[in-house]
Scaffold this motif. Structure first.
Motif, PDB file in Angstrom:
ATOM      1  N   SER A 228       4.797  18.897   4.684  1.00 15.44           N
ATOM      2  CA  SER A 228       4.281  18.687   6.041  1.00 15.44           C
ATOM      3  C   SER A 228       4.864  17.457   6.707  1.00 15.44           C
ATOM      4  O   SER A 228       4.773  17.300   7.918  1.00 15.44           O
ATOM      5  CB  SER A 228       2.755  18.556   6.003  1.00 15.44           C
ATOM      6  N   LEU A 229       5.459  16.573   5.921  1.00 18.03           N
ATOM      7  CA  LEU A 229       6.005  15.346   6.477  1.00 18.03           C
ATOM      8  C   LEU A 229       7.451  15.524   6.906  1.00 18.03           C
ATOM      9  O   LEU A 229       8.201  16.306   6.324  1.00 18.03           O
ATOM     10  CB  LEU A 229       5.946  14.212   5.436  1.00 18.03           C
ATOM     11  N   ASP A 230       7.805  14.781   7.909  1.00 16.49           N
ATOM     12  CA  ASP A 230       9.209  14.702   8.300  1.00 16.49           C
ATOM     13  C   ASP A 230       9.954  13.977   7.179  1.00 16.49           C
ATOM     14  O   ASP A 230       9.532  12.900   6.744  1.00 16.49           O
ATOM     15  CB  ASP A 230       9.325  13.922   9.609  1.00 16.49           C
ATOM     16  N   PRO A 231      11.047  14.526   6.660  1.00 13.77           N
ATOM     17  CA  PRO A 231      11.771  13.864   5.561  1.00 13.77           C
ATOM     18  C   PRO A 231      12.114  12.411   5.866  1.00 13.77           C
ATOM     19  O   PRO A 231      12.167  11.576   4.976  1.00 13.77           O
ATOM     20  CB  PRO A 231      13.036  14.720   5.414  1.00 13.77           C
ATOM     21  N   ARG A 232      12.317  12.115   7.118  1.00 15.81           N
ATOM     22  CA  ARG A 232      12.662  10.726   7.466  1.00 15.81           C
ATOM     23  C   ARG A 232      11.479   9.799   7.244  1.00 15.81           C
ATOM     24  O   ARG A 232      11.632   8.601   7.059  1.00 15.81           O
ATOM     25  CB  ARG A 232      13.111  10.660   8.925  1.00 15.81           C
ATOM     26  N   ASP A 233      10.234  10.373   7.304  1.00 14.81           N
ATOM     27  CA  ASP A 233       9.054   9.551   7.060  1.00 14.81           C
ATOM     28  C   ASP A 233       8.942   9.163   5.589  1.00 14.81           C
ATOM     29  O   ASP A 233       8.455   8.099   5.243  1.00 14.81           O
ATOM     30  CB  ASP A 233       7.781  10.305   7.477  1.00 14.81           C
ATOM     31  N   VAL A 234       9.372  10.114   4.708  1.00 14.03           N
ATOM     32  CA  VAL A 234       9.218   9.869   3.274  1.00 14.03           C
ATOM     33  C   VAL A 234      10.329   8.978   2.742  1.00 14.03           C
ATOM     34  O   VAL A 234      10.099   8.046   1.974  1.00 14.03           O
ATOM     35  CB  VAL A 234       9.203  11.208   2.512  1.00 14.03           C
ATOM     36  N   ALA A 235      11.545   9.248   3.156  1.00 17.94           N
ATOM     37  CA  ALA A 235      12.690   8.501   2.648  1.00 17.94           C
ATOM     38  C   ALA A 235      12.614   7.048   3.094  1.00 17.94           C
ATOM     39  O   ALA A 235      12.745   6.741   4.260  1.00 17.94           O
ATOM     40  CB  ALA A 235      13.977   9.133   3.154  1.00 17.94           C
ATOM     41  N   GLY A 236      12.370   6.183   2.146  1.00 12.10           N
ATOM     42  CA  GLY A 236      12.329   4.760   2.463  1.00 12.10           C
ATOM     43  C   GLY A 236      11.130   4.345   3.285  1.00 12.10           C
ATOM     44  O   GLY A 236      11.147   3.290   3.908  1.00 12.10           O
ATOM     45  N   ALA A 237      10.056   5.181   3.300  1.00  5.22           N
ATOM     46  CA  ALA A 237       8.912   4.860   4.159  1.00  5.22           C
ATOM     47  C   ALA A 237       8.264   3.549   3.757  1.00  5.22           C
ATOM     48  O   ALA A 237       7.759   2.811   4.603  1.00  5.22           O
ATOM     49  CB  ALA A 237       7.886   5.993   4.084  1.00  5.22           C
ATOM     50  N   ALA A 238       8.267   3.254   2.480  1.00  4.89           N
ATOM     51  CA  ALA A 238       7.618   2.021   2.033  1.00  4.89           C
ATOM     52  C   ALA A 238       8.307   0.788   2.577  1.00  4.89           C
ATOM     53  O   ALA A 238       7.709  -0.295   2.639  1.00  4.89           O
ATOM     54  CB  ALA A 238       7.603   1.976   0.512  1.00  4.89           C
ATOM     55  N   ASP A 239       9.551   0.926   2.969  1.00  9.89           N
ATOM     56  CA  ASP A 239      10.296  -0.231   3.466  1.00  9.89           C
ATOM     57  C   ASP A 239      10.476  -0.226   4.982  1.00  9.89           C
ATOM     58  O   ASP A 239      11.223  -1.034   5.522  1.00  9.89           O
ATOM     59  CB  ASP A 239      11.684  -0.266   2.802  1.00  9.89           C
ATOM     60  N   GLN A 240       9.782   0.715   5.672  1.00 10.17           N
ATOM     61  CA  GLN A 240       9.883   0.739   7.126  1.00 10.17           C
ATOM     62  C   GLN A 240       9.241  -0.511   7.708  1.00 10.17           C
ATOM     63  O   GLN A 240       8.261  -1.026   7.178  1.00 10.17           O
ATOM     64  CB  GLN A 240       9.180   1.987   7.683  1.00 10.17           C
TER      65      GLN A 240
ATOM     66  N   ALA B  55       0.828  -1.206   0.000  1.00 14.52           N
ATOM     67  CA  ALA B  55       0.000   0.000   0.000  1.00 14.52           C
ATOM     68  C   ALA B  55       0.864   1.259   0.000  1.00 14.52           C
ATOM     69  O   ALA B  55       0.553   2.245  -0.680  1.00 14.52           O
ATOM     70  CB  ALA B  55      -0.938  -0.007   1.203  1.00 14.52           C
ATOM     71  N   SER B  56       1.963   1.223   0.743  1.00 17.14           N
ATOM     72  CA  SER B  56       2.859   2.388   0.788  1.00 17.14           C
ATOM     73  C   SER B  56       3.447   2.670  -0.590  1.00 17.14           C
ATOM     74  O   SER B  56       3.520   3.830  -1.033  1.00 17.14           O
ATOM     75  CB  SER B  56       3.978   2.144   1.801  1.00 17.14           C
ATOM     76  N   ARG B  57       3.863   1.618  -1.262  1.00 18.66           N
ATOM     77  CA  ARG B  57       4.433   1.812  -2.601  1.00 18.66           C
ATOM     78  C   ARG B  57       3.379   2.279  -3.598  1.00 18.66           C
ATOM     79  O   ARG B  57       3.654   3.122  -4.457  1.00 18.66           O
ATOM     80  CB  ARG B  57       5.091   0.513  -3.059  1.00 18.66           C
ATOM     81  N   ARG B  58       2.155   1.739  -3.466  1.00 17.74           N
ATOM     82  CA  ARG B  58       1.074   2.190  -4.341  1.00 17.74           C
ATOM     83  C   ARG B  58       0.759   3.663  -4.081  1.00 17.74           C
ATOM     84  O   ARG B  58       0.484   4.420  -5.014  1.00 17.74           O
ATOM     85  CB  ARG B  58      -0.179   1.338  -4.122  1.00 17.74           C
ATOM     86  N   LEU B  59       0.799   4.066  -2.814  1.00 19.33           N
ATOM     87  CA  LEU B  59       0.518   5.450  -2.467  1.00 19.33           C
ATOM     88  C   LEU B  59       1.557   6.382  -3.077  1.00 19.33           C
ATOM     89  O   LEU B  59       1.221   7.442  -3.626  1.00 19.33           O
ATOM     90  CB  LEU B  59       0.487   5.618  -0.947  1.00 19.33           C
ATOM     91  N   ILE B  60       2.812   5.996  -2.992  1.00 15.76           N
ATOM     92  CA  ILE B  60       3.876   6.819  -3.582  1.00 15.76           C
ATOM     93  C   ILE B  60       3.679   6.926  -5.094  1.00 15.76           C
ATOM     94  O   ILE B  60       3.862   7.987  -5.693  1.00 15.76           O
ATOM     95  CB  ILE B  60       5.252   6.227  -3.236  1.00 15.76           C
ATOM     96  N   ASN B  61       3.257   5.825  -5.719  1.00 13.57           N
ATOM     97  CA  ASN B  61       2.982   5.865  -7.160  1.00 13.57           C
ATOM     98  C   ASN B  61       1.811   6.791  -7.479  1.00 13.57           C
ATOM     99  O   ASN B  61       1.810   7.490  -8.500  1.00 13.57           O
ATOM    100  CB  ASN B  61       2.688   4.460  -7.679  1.00 13.57           C
ATOM    101  N   ILE B  62       0.781   6.764  -6.601  1.00 15.71           N
ATOM    102  CA  ILE B  62      -0.365   7.663  -6.797  1.00 15.71           C
ATOM    103  C   ILE B  62       0.097   9.111  -6.738  1.00 15.71           C
ATOM    104  O   ILE B  62      -0.289   9.945  -7.555  1.00 15.71           O
ATOM    105  CB  ILE B  62      -1.450   7.388  -5.744  1.00 15.71           C
ATOM    106  N   TRP B  63       0.926   9.414  -5.756  1.00 11.06           N
ATOM    107  CA  TRP B  63       1.447  10.780  -5.632  1.00 11.06           C
ATOM    108  C   TRP B  63       2.238  11.183  -6.876  1.00 11.06           C
ATOM    109  O   TRP B  63       2.117  12.296  -7.373  1.00 11.06           O
ATOM    110  CB  TRP B  63       2.337  10.893  -4.398  1.00 11.06           C
ATOM    111  N   ARG B  64       3.061  10.260  -7.363  1.00 14.41           N
ATOM    112  CA  ARG B  64       3.896  10.593  -8.526  1.00 14.41           C
ATOM    113  C   ARG B  64       3.050  10.831  -9.765  1.00 14.41           C
ATOM    114  O   ARG B  64       3.411  11.632 -10.636  1.00 14.41           O
ATOM    115  CB  ARG B  64       4.892   9.467  -8.777  1.00 14.41           C
TER     116      ARG B  64
END
Length: 413
Positions: free
Chosen positions: A86-98, A63-72
């Motif tokens: 609005s997001l902490d950069p650490r949340d975005v960087a590699g968030a799909a693999d957290q 779902a995280s990867r699909r969401l990033i694709n939706i955003w793109r």
């Protein structure tokens, strides 16, 4: 894993996955779409590839990867940029693999879907999709509307939540009670629509009532000390226990006094009675607990004539003082008629009719009480009014059959 077991698993995981993705990315609208895609992917892949070791983590990652694709792919660049800022950069960087923390955000999700900015129909639709994991097609079918109509309703609900600035957080102490009441009310409405469909050919939609029970079980698990949630669960269990006996072999409505009680679900009754008995001893009594107590009195009667109507009348009296609701008074009128005779019930019914003019249930109750009093022509007129007022095909058929029987009784040989 059987298709049924897989469907149950995905519905159990749906709110947990959506909650985790919304908490991580703070975009409910896009996250909901991404989770639906992840659920569809799981439904296709897991039967062939086998269940992953950590199903919830798998769904969150997809779902995280699909969401990033939706955003793109989203044309609304400004919205995407504002969200990223609005997001902490650490949340975005590699968030799909957290890694999956295992945190259950189902309660937050329920509160979000039952936001005060939404109408009851919108909250129901959004809850069934986001928390229940049902597809738009399934929800549209359950409520007998075109899929496009239901998709628009869900889309508008998400837009209203976004416009209201709703955050994925628990409400504060000042609004907690009202928001929890809204959540319970939405789940109650879902159950009622499943147990006694307000329109269409089918009297019962078991998928909706089952889903409501599952969601209330989740709420009760998350809030084990909340007595009204326990009361709502007990009410649903005790009511659903009679489901199989409510319809005849051709789907016709069978009223409570005529039901074959051997077809009632003893396990559900035992669970519901135990739950409400324990709850009533703990704290101040609320409306759902009182309704559950009424259902328990009905379910514990071996025969219709064994029903403890004085106790039911007393319970409705307490409920009426807590909740100024004409439907409660309508039920009290029936109980009063069973205790003190139809004339007493009809007198109380007059006050209900002023508050619910033209309602089919008021007309149907009036017909039954007039029939009890022996005034068959007046009873027939009331039943005819109820037939014209109801939108439920099953109720129309039952009332029409009963009306025909009444005409036969009223016609001299």
């Amino acid at each position: 894993m059987t298709p049924t077991a897989l469907g149950d698993l995905l519905r159990d995981l749906a709110p947990q996955v959506l909650g985790a993705v919304v908490r991580r990315y703070r975009d409910f609208d896009s996250a909901e779409d991404a989770v639906q895609e992840a659920l569809l992917a799981a439904a296709r892949q897991w039967p062939a590839d086998g269940l992953p070791e950590h199903p919830r983590a798998w769904l969150i990652q997809v779902a995280s990867r699909r969401l990033i694709n939706i955003w793109r792919a989203d044309d609304a660049r400004r919205r995407r940029e504002e969200t990223a800022v609005s997001l902490d950069p650490r949340d975005v960087a590699g968030a799909a693999d957290q890694p999956d923390t295992g945190r259950d955000d189902s309660l937050r999700l329920l509160f979000l879907c039952c936001h005060p900015a939404l109408t009851a129909p919108s909250a129901i639709a959004l809850t069934l999709r986001a928390v229940g994991g049902l597809s738009t097609t399934e929800i549209a079918h359950a409520f007998l509307v075109p899929e496009a109509t239901m998709a628009q309703r869900i889309s508008r609900a998400k837009q209203r939540i976004h416009a209201a600035g709703a955050a994925f957080t628990m409400p504060g102490p000042d609004e907690w009670r009202g928001r929890l009441d809204s959540v319970r009310h939405v789940l109650y409405l879902i159950f009622n629509e499943g147990y006694a469909s307000s329109s269409g050919d089918d009297l019962v939609r078991a998928d909706l009532s089952h889903e409501a029970i599952r969601l209330v079980r989740t709420l009760h698990r998350l809030l084990p000390d909340d007595t009204e949630t326990a009361g709502l669960l007990a009410l649903m269990l005790l009511t659903d226990a009679r489901r199989d006996a409510r319809t005849g072999p051709h789907g016709e409505l069978v009223p409570l006094p005529a039901q074959d009680r051997s077809r009632w679900d003893g396990k559900l009754i035992a669970e519901g009675v135990a739950l409400i008995s324990a709850t009533l001893r703990r704290h101040a009594v609320g409306p759902y607990q009182l309704q559950a107590a009424v259902a328990a009195v009905h379910d514990e009667a071996a025969r219709a004539e064994d029903t403890d109507w004085p106790q039911i009348l007393a319970l409705y009296g307490v409920l009426e003082r807590l909740q100024d609701n004409p439907m409660v008074t309508l039920n009290r009128a029936v109980a009063l008629a069973m205790v003190d005779g139809p004339a007493a019930g009809l007198a109380l019914l007059d006050s209900v009719e002023q508050r619910l003019p033209g309602h089919h249930r008021v007309a149907a109750v009036r017909g039954h009480l007039l029939e009890m009093s022996g005034d068959l022509p007046a009873a027939a007129a009331a039943f005819d009014q109820a037939i014209r007022a109801t939108t439920s095909t099953a109720e129309q058929r039952y009332l029409a059959t009963h009306l025909a029987t009444l005409h036969t009784r009223a016609t001299p040989p």
